[in-house]
Design a protein around this motif. Structure first.
Motif: not given
Ligand SMILES: *[C@@H]1O[C@H](CO)[C@@H](O)[C@H](O)[C@H]1NC(C)=O
Ligand SMILES: *[C@@H]1O[C@H](CO)[C@@H](O)[C@H](O)[C@H]1NC(C)=O
Ligand SMILES: *[C@@H]1O[C@H](CO)[C@@H](O)[C@H](O)[C@H]1NC(C)=O
Ligand SMILES: *[C@@H]1O[C@H](CO)[C@@H](O)[C@H](O)[C@H]1NC(C)=O
Ligand SMILES: [Zn+2]
Length: 499
Positions: A33-36, A39-41
């Motif tokens: 999810a963080l990579l998408s 997804g990191n906001s």
């Protein structure tokens, strides 16, 4: 008596390994999810409220499809569900959402059939039925262009039809690809591209009549602004404009006319960030012609550096010519021109079209048009991420022009999962009667992106469209500032009960 200790030990070990498994699994879910994209906001409290409203509606739509695959719309041709999109709550939210910029659009494919039909009421327009097609030309006398039938003033043809509504309804069909039975009419890319190219042939002489041109470009900007887009980059073949008496102008005049329209529009609508021009002539050319095009590109850049963004080549990529045919010239010109090449708009893996991606990237393209074949090139995927080369994705175009039927299989889903520098655009939305940009955002968000992708994705996509634009320095900073203000206003005024 046998001890129960061994059993307890096994159970404990087993529990530990299940806990461990669960932790590993949760980590994968979190890291992916963080990579998408987006997804990191994180969202503010107010944004979270908007997001809850949006996602409730998105889940309803996606889950209905999951439970009723036989009536799932996004697995079909865009034309079969185009009209029902208007009823979607998610669409209605996306329509109002500030979407930033449209970076991949072709000037002649935007206004839509109703607008073009209206233009046929302009004085001095002649028409002629030619085989299964129709030709148009503005002129102060009968055009001398060869045609299998007689040229007539369209006003006379319309009058003698005795039924204006029926005549106009028939005429309108020449200005759109939309049909009720797309799978029959467009069984392959040959038919879809065939019709697509014919559209340009018909509409070109209508909108390149000099008095219409400026009005047309202004209308296009107005449509984008109305769709909550604040900035656009037009790709244009820079068609020669002409007058009733047959005078034909140099393409530099077309570029100047663009600049004039951009300036006027910004004056009339100060909230609009602006527009730039990507000179994008047809790719079916020889080396001499390319030299001529590159010279013109440099001339426009010298004349209006703030409007000129760069260079591209257009046309059905599979029919040639590939970039590899022009390397010496394009490499030399890459020192003073920015490139925004169409590349890899194909289903054909391992062909020259597919390999256009290699050349576009080696030639230093700032962005790639479509890059539909990119996931088949792992090294290029890495390069695109490391260099921050914008990938201009046009999902509806890819569906209408026969690259993908079920948009769940569109490579955008993998671009998003990999956190690639993606921007969404609409290519030629008028030709398939789509919104300037909202329909593309909607289909991407509900049909292509993860079920779980939320407002953070939409915000990042809108932000990317400014980030990867050809705006530079303080102009880009100002654009980001203007966009952020618009976004905040949208969030502040959001009223969930309207949807
Ligand atoms: C997420 O953002 C933070 C802070 O900007 C950064 O340090 C981190 O590397 C990012 N993580 C990923 C997976 O992109
Ligand atoms: C076409 O022209 C009519 C009459 O001038 C106008 O009411 C209508 O809005 C126009 N439609 C478009 C799509 O421009
Ligand atoms: C239109 O009406 C006129 C006069 O009634 C007639 O001569 C002509 O054939 C009609 N045209 C068409 C296309 O029906
Ligand atoms: C929100 O929208 C609803 C329905 O349109 C309306 O009745 C209500 O007054 C709106 N609330 C605000 C604060 O504008
Ligand atoms: Zn395009």
């Amino acid at each position: 008596m046998r001890s129960i200790l061994p059993y307890l030990l096994i159970l404990a070990a087993c529990n530990a390994s299940i806990d461990d498994y669960k932790a590993q699994r949760a980590k994968i879910v979190r890291d992916e999810a963080l990579l998408s994209v987006g997804g990191n906001s994180t969202l503010t409290d107010k944004e979270s409220d908007v997001n809850n409203c949006l996602m409730q509606r998105k889940f309803r739509e996606v889950d209905y499809g999951f439970n009723n695959p036989q009536s799932y719309e996004f697995s079909r041709h865009f034309f079969s569900y185009k009209n029902s999109i208007r009823h979607s709550k998610v669409y209605q939210i996306i329509k109002e959402l500030p979407k930033g910029a449209a970076l991949h659009i072709h000037d002649m494919g935007i206004a839509g059939p109703d607008y073009v039909l209206n233009l046929t009421y302009t004085d001095s327009l002649y028409m002629c039925y030619d085989k299964d097609d129709v030709l148009f030309k503005f002129s102060d006398k009968t055009p001398s262009i060869s045609c299998t039938n007689k040229w007539n003033l369209i006003s006379d043809v319309r009058r003698s039809s005795n039924n204006t509504a029926a005549f106009d309804a028939k005429l309108r069909k020449y200005f759109t690809m939309y049909v009720d039975n797309p799978d029959v009419v467009y069984p392959s890319i040959k038919e879809s591209w065939g019709t697509f190219m014919k559209y340009f042939g018909r509409v070109n002489p209508i909108i390149t009549y000099r008095p219409i041109w400026e009005q047309y470009c202004y209308e296009v900007l107005r449509k984008f602004r109305e769709d909550n887009v604040m900035y656009v980059e037009f790709r244009s073949i820079l068609p020669s404009l002409y007058e009733l008496d047959g005078t034909v102008y140099n393409p530099l005049i077309t570029a100047k006319s663009y600049k004039k329209t951009f300036d006027k529009f910004k004056k009339d609508y100060p909230d609009f960030i602006g527009a730039k021009l990507i000179y994008a002539p047809a790719r079916g050319i020889n080396r001499d012609k390319l030299d001529e095009y590159l010279r013109l590109a440099r001339a426009i850049k010298a004349d209006m550096p703030e409007v000129f963004a760069g260079f591209d080549l257009v046309g059905q990529e599979d029919l040639g010519n590939p970039l590899i045919d022009f390397i010496p010239q394009l490499l030399a010109a890459s020192k003073d021109l920015d490139y925004f090449f169409h590349a890899g708009e194909t289903d054909w893996y391992g062909t020259t079209t597919d390999e256009n991606l290699i050349d576009a990237i080696l030639l230093g393209a700032k962005r790639l048009g479509h890059a539909y074949a990119l996931p088949k090139h792992p090294l290029l995927m890495k390069e695109v991420i490391e260099k921050g080369i914008g990938v201009e994705v046009n999902v509806i175009s890819n569906n209408v022009l026969s690259l993908v039927k079920d948009v769940r299989n569109h490579p955008l889903s993998s671009f998003l999962a990999n956190g690639m520098p993606v921007v969404l655009s609409s290519d030629d939305p008028g030709i398939w009667e789509a919104d300037p940009l909202s329909d593309d955002f909607y289909v991407a968000f509900v049909g292509v992106a993860s079920r779980l992708a939320d407002l953070r994705l939409l915000k990042q996509l809108a932000f990317n469209s400014i980030k990867y634009s050809a705006l530079k320095g303080s102009a880009k900073m100002n654009a980001i500032h203007k966009f952020t203000q618009r976004w905040d206003t949208f969030i502040d005024n959001f009223n969930c009960s309207k949807y």
